[in-house]
Structure formats: C-alpha cells, structure tokens
Design a protein around this motif. Structure first.
Motif, PDB file in Angstrom:
ATOM      1  N   LEU A  15      38.081  33.285  36.587  1.00 51.16           N
ATOM      2  CA  LEU A  15      37.685  34.642  36.219  1.00 51.16           C
ATOM      3  C   LEU A  15      37.545  35.521  37.460  1.00 51.16           C
ATOM      4  CD1 LEU A  15      35.070  33.917  33.423  1.00 51.16           C
ATOM      5  CD2 LEU A  15      37.396  34.782  33.155  1.00 51.16           C
ATOM      6  N   MET A  16      37.068  34.933  38.531  1.00 51.88           N
ATOM      7  CA  MET A  16      36.925  35.669  39.784  1.00 51.88           C
ATOM      8  C   MET A  16      38.301  36.105  40.307  1.00 51.88           C
ATOM      9  SD  MET A  16      34.730  34.256  42.910  1.00 51.88           S
ATOM     10  CE  MET A  16      34.333  35.202  44.328  1.00 51.88           C
ATOM     11  N   ALA A  17      39.277  35.210  40.263  1.00 48.90           N
ATOM     12  CA  ALA A  17      40.633  35.553  40.705  1.00 48.90           C
ATOM     13  C   ALA A  17      41.244  36.614  39.789  1.00 48.90           C
ATOM     14  CB  ALA A  17      41.510  34.303  40.738  1.00 48.90           C
ATOM     15  N   GLY A  18      40.985  36.506  38.499  1.00 49.95           N
ATOM     16  CA  GLY A  18      41.474  37.517  37.561  1.00 49.95           C
ATOM     17  C   GLY A  18      40.875  38.886  37.836  1.00 49.95           C
ATOM     18  N   ALA A  19      39.581  38.916  38.145  1.00 47.31           N
ATOM     19  CA  ALA A  19      38.937  40.186  38.494  1.00 47.31           C
ATOM     20  C   ALA A  19      39.529  40.737  39.783  1.00 47.31           C
ATOM     21  CB  ALA A  19      37.438  39.990  38.634  1.00 47.31           C
ATOM     22  N   GLY A  20      39.842  39.865  40.738  1.00 48.79           N
ATOM     23  CA  GLY A  20      40.463  40.310  41.976  1.00 48.79           C
ATOM     24  C   GLY A  20      41.817  40.951  41.733  1.00 48.79           C
ATOM     25  N   ILE A  21      42.601  40.368  40.839  1.00 52.11           N
ATOM     26  CA  ILE A  21      43.905  40.946  40.498  1.00 52.11           C
ATOM     27  C   ILE A  21      43.718  42.308  39.840  1.00 52.11           C
ATOM     28  CG2 ILE A  21      45.903  40.672  38.978  1.00 52.11           C
ATOM     29  CD1 ILE A  21      45.726  37.659  39.555  1.00 52.11           C
ATOM     30  N   LYS A  22      42.719  42.416  38.960  1.00 53.86           N
ATOM     31  CA  LYS A  22      42.444  43.699  38.308  1.00 53.86           C
ATOM     32  C   LYS A  22      42.011  44.755  39.315  1.00 53.86           C
ATOM     33  CE  LYS A  22      39.638  45.998  34.834  1.00 53.86           C
ATOM     34  NZ  LYS A  22      40.045  47.239  35.382  1.00 53.86           N
ATOM     35  N   PHE A  23      41.156  44.389  40.256  1.00 60.56           N
ATOM     36  CA  PHE A  23      40.728  45.352  41.277  1.00 60.56           C
ATOM     37  C   PHE A  23      41.917  45.816  42.113  1.00 60.56           C
ATOM     38  CE2 PHE A  23      36.270  43.275  41.403  1.00 60.56           C
ATOM     39  CZ  PHE A  23      35.916  43.948  40.250  1.00 60.56           C
ATOM     40  N   ASP A  26      44.092  48.165  39.941  1.00 65.77           N
ATOM     41  CA  ASP A  26      43.474  49.483  39.789  1.00 65.77           C
ATOM     42  C   ASP A  26      43.539  50.288  41.087  1.00 65.77           C
ATOM     43  OD1 ASP A  26      42.943  48.951  37.165  1.00 65.77           O
ATOM     44  OD2 ASP A  26      40.829  48.462  37.462  1.00 65.77           O
ATOM     45  N   THR A  27      43.421  49.623  42.216  1.00 61.31           N
ATOM     46  CA  THR A  27      43.549  50.316  43.494  1.00 61.31           C
ATOM     47  C   THR A  27      44.969  50.833  43.683  1.00 61.31           C
ATOM     48  OG1 THR A  27      41.853  48.898  44.464  1.00 61.31           O
ATOM     49  CG2 THR A  27      43.271  50.075  45.980  1.00 61.31           C
ATOM     50  N   LEU A  28      45.947  50.040  43.288  1.00 56.89           N
ATOM     51  CA  LEU A  28      47.342  50.455  43.417  1.00 56.89           C
ATOM     52  C   LEU A  28      47.618  51.718  42.612  1.00 56.89           C
ATOM     53  CD1 LEU A  28      50.191  49.686  44.489  1.00 56.89           C
ATOM     54  CD2 LEU A  28      50.517  48.472  42.344  1.00 56.89           C
ATOM     55  N   SER A  34      33.552  51.918  38.736  1.00 61.40           N
ATOM     56  CA  SER A  34      32.233  52.486  39.038  1.00 61.40           C
ATOM     57  C   SER A  34      31.408  51.783  40.121  1.00 61.40           C
ATOM     58  CB  SER A  34      31.416  52.584  37.757  1.00 61.40           C
ATOM     59  OG  SER A  34      31.147  51.301  37.249  1.00 61.40           O
ATOM     60  N   PRO A  35      31.376  50.451  40.275  1.00 62.43           N
ATOM     61  CA  PRO A  35      30.490  49.953  41.333  1.00 62.43           C
ATOM     62  C   PRO A  35      31.006  50.204  42.751  1.00 62.43           C
ATOM     63  CG  PRO A  35      31.537  48.118  40.219  1.00 62.43           C
ATOM     64  CD  PRO A  35      31.922  49.369  39.496  1.00 62.43           C
ATOM     65  N   PHE A  36      32.248  50.614  42.907  1.00 68.42           N
ATOM     66  CA  PHE A  36      32.826  50.810  44.228  1.00 68.42           C
ATOM     67  C   PHE A  36      32.890  52.299  44.560  1.00 68.42           C
ATOM     68  CE2 PHE A  36      34.898  46.993  42.458  1.00 68.42           C
ATOM     69  CZ  PHE A  36      34.349  46.058  43.313  1.00 68.42           C
ATOM     70  N   PRO A  37      32.384  52.689  45.726  1.00 70.62           N
ATOM     71  CA  PRO A  37      32.428  54.115  46.071  1.00 70.62           C
ATOM     72  C   PRO A  37      33.776  54.567  46.642  1.00 70.62           C
ATOM     73  CG  PRO A  37      31.127  52.907  47.689  1.00 70.62           C
ATOM     74  CD  PRO A  37      31.533  51.926  46.629  1.00 70.62           C
ATOM     75  N   TRP A  38      34.569  53.649  47.205  1.00 75.77           N
ATOM     76  CA  TRP A  38      35.844  53.995  47.822  1.00 75.77           C
ATOM     77  C   TRP A  38      36.934  53.031  47.369  1.00 75.77           C
ATOM     78  CZ3 TRP A  38      31.625  52.843  51.190  1.00 75.77           C
ATOM     79  CH2 TRP A  38      30.895  53.965  51.569  1.00 75.77           C
ATOM     80  N   LEU A  39      38.165  53.527  47.359  1.00 71.88           N
ATOM     81  CA  LEU A  39      39.300  52.693  46.951  1.00 71.88           C
ATOM     82  C   LEU A  39      39.541  51.559  47.940  1.00 71.88           C
ATOM     83  CD1 LEU A  39      41.949  55.203  45.589  1.00 71.88           C
ATOM     84  CD2 LEU A  39      40.791  53.394  44.330  1.00 71.88           C
ATOM     85  N   PHE A  43      39.795  47.541  47.171  1.00 72.42           N
ATOM     86  CA  PHE A  43      40.939  46.727  47.575  1.00 72.42           C
ATOM     87  C   PHE A  43      40.494  45.481  48.345  1.00 72.42           C
ATOM     88  CE2 PHE A  43      44.437  45.733  50.527  1.00 72.42           C
ATOM     89  CZ  PHE A  43      45.447  45.525  49.612  1.00 72.42           C
ATOM     90  N   ILE A  44      39.575  45.648  49.287  1.00 69.72           N
ATOM     91  CA  ILE A  44      39.080  44.525  50.096  1.00 69.72           C
ATOM     92  C   ILE A  44      38.359  43.509  49.219  1.00 69.72           C
ATOM     93  CG2 ILE A  44      37.508  43.882  51.983  1.00 69.72           C
ATOM     94  CD1 ILE A  44      40.031  45.314  52.933  1.00 69.72           C
ATOM     95  N   ILE A  45      37.509  43.971  48.303  1.00 63.78           N
ATOM     96  CA  ILE A  45      36.799  43.071  47.384  1.00 63.78           C
ATOM     97  C   ILE A  45      37.800  42.362  46.481  1.00 63.78           C
ATOM     98  CG2 ILE A  45      35.118  42.966  45.503  1.00 63.78           C
ATOM     99  CD1 ILE A  45      33.809  43.477  48.162  1.00 63.78           C
ATOM    100  N   GLY A  46      38.828  43.055  46.041  1.00 64.48           N
ATOM    101  CA  GLY A  46      39.863  42.440  45.207  1.00 64.48           C
ATOM    102  C   GLY A  46      40.599  41.328  45.930  1.00 64.48           C
TER     103      GLY A  46
END
Length: 80
Positions: A15-23, A26-28, A34-39, A43-46
């Motif tokens: 699930l963590m890897a799936g969330a990373g792919i989603k992040f 979405d950055t792309l 909402s929890p991230f203030p900058w793109l 991207f780094i968290i993803g």
C-alpha cells in the motif's frame, strides 16, 4: 493466524508503494494533495514511499528464496 500476520506485513509496504506511485502521478499532472504544501515535497515523498515499499517487498522475497535455496550463487550468503 501466522499467515494472516504475514499477509498484513506484506500488505503495508504494498500500500505504501501504491501511495508513492499515486503521489508521483499527481505531481506529474500538477495536482497538489492536501497534506503537502509544495509539489516538489509531494514528489520526494512519493519517491521515498515507492523505494521503501518495493525495497521491503524485494528483500522479503530474497530472504524467502534464500531459505528455500532458490537463488543464484551470486545472491547466496553462504557462498561468500
């Protein structure tokens, strides 16, 4: 019960890897979640989530295959 625990242990990094792919996706497309203030932070968290999730899963598979003797000699710990 042990199989259920093993399933949960593998489900969390998946699930963590799936969330990373989603992040990353979405950055792309320029969508800020909402929890991230900058793109760039999103991207780094993803990338971190994707690497940690896939790394845990790959390490689990390598460890399991080492126990069962199904790895190539260069990945086997006993041959060194």
């Amino acid at each position: 019960m042990a199989r259920m625990a093993a399933f949960i242990v593998l489900l969390i990094p998946a699930l963590m890897a799936g969330a990373g792919i989603k992040f990353l996706r979405d950055t792309l497309y320029g969508k800020l979640i909402s929890p991230f203030p900058w793109l760039w932070l999103q991207f780094i968290i993803g990338i971190a989530f994707l690497i940690i999730g896939l790394g845990f899963f790959a390490g689990y598979l390598l460890n399991r295959d080492r126990k069962n003797g199904r790895v190539a000699p260069k990945f086997d710990k006993q041959s060194k």
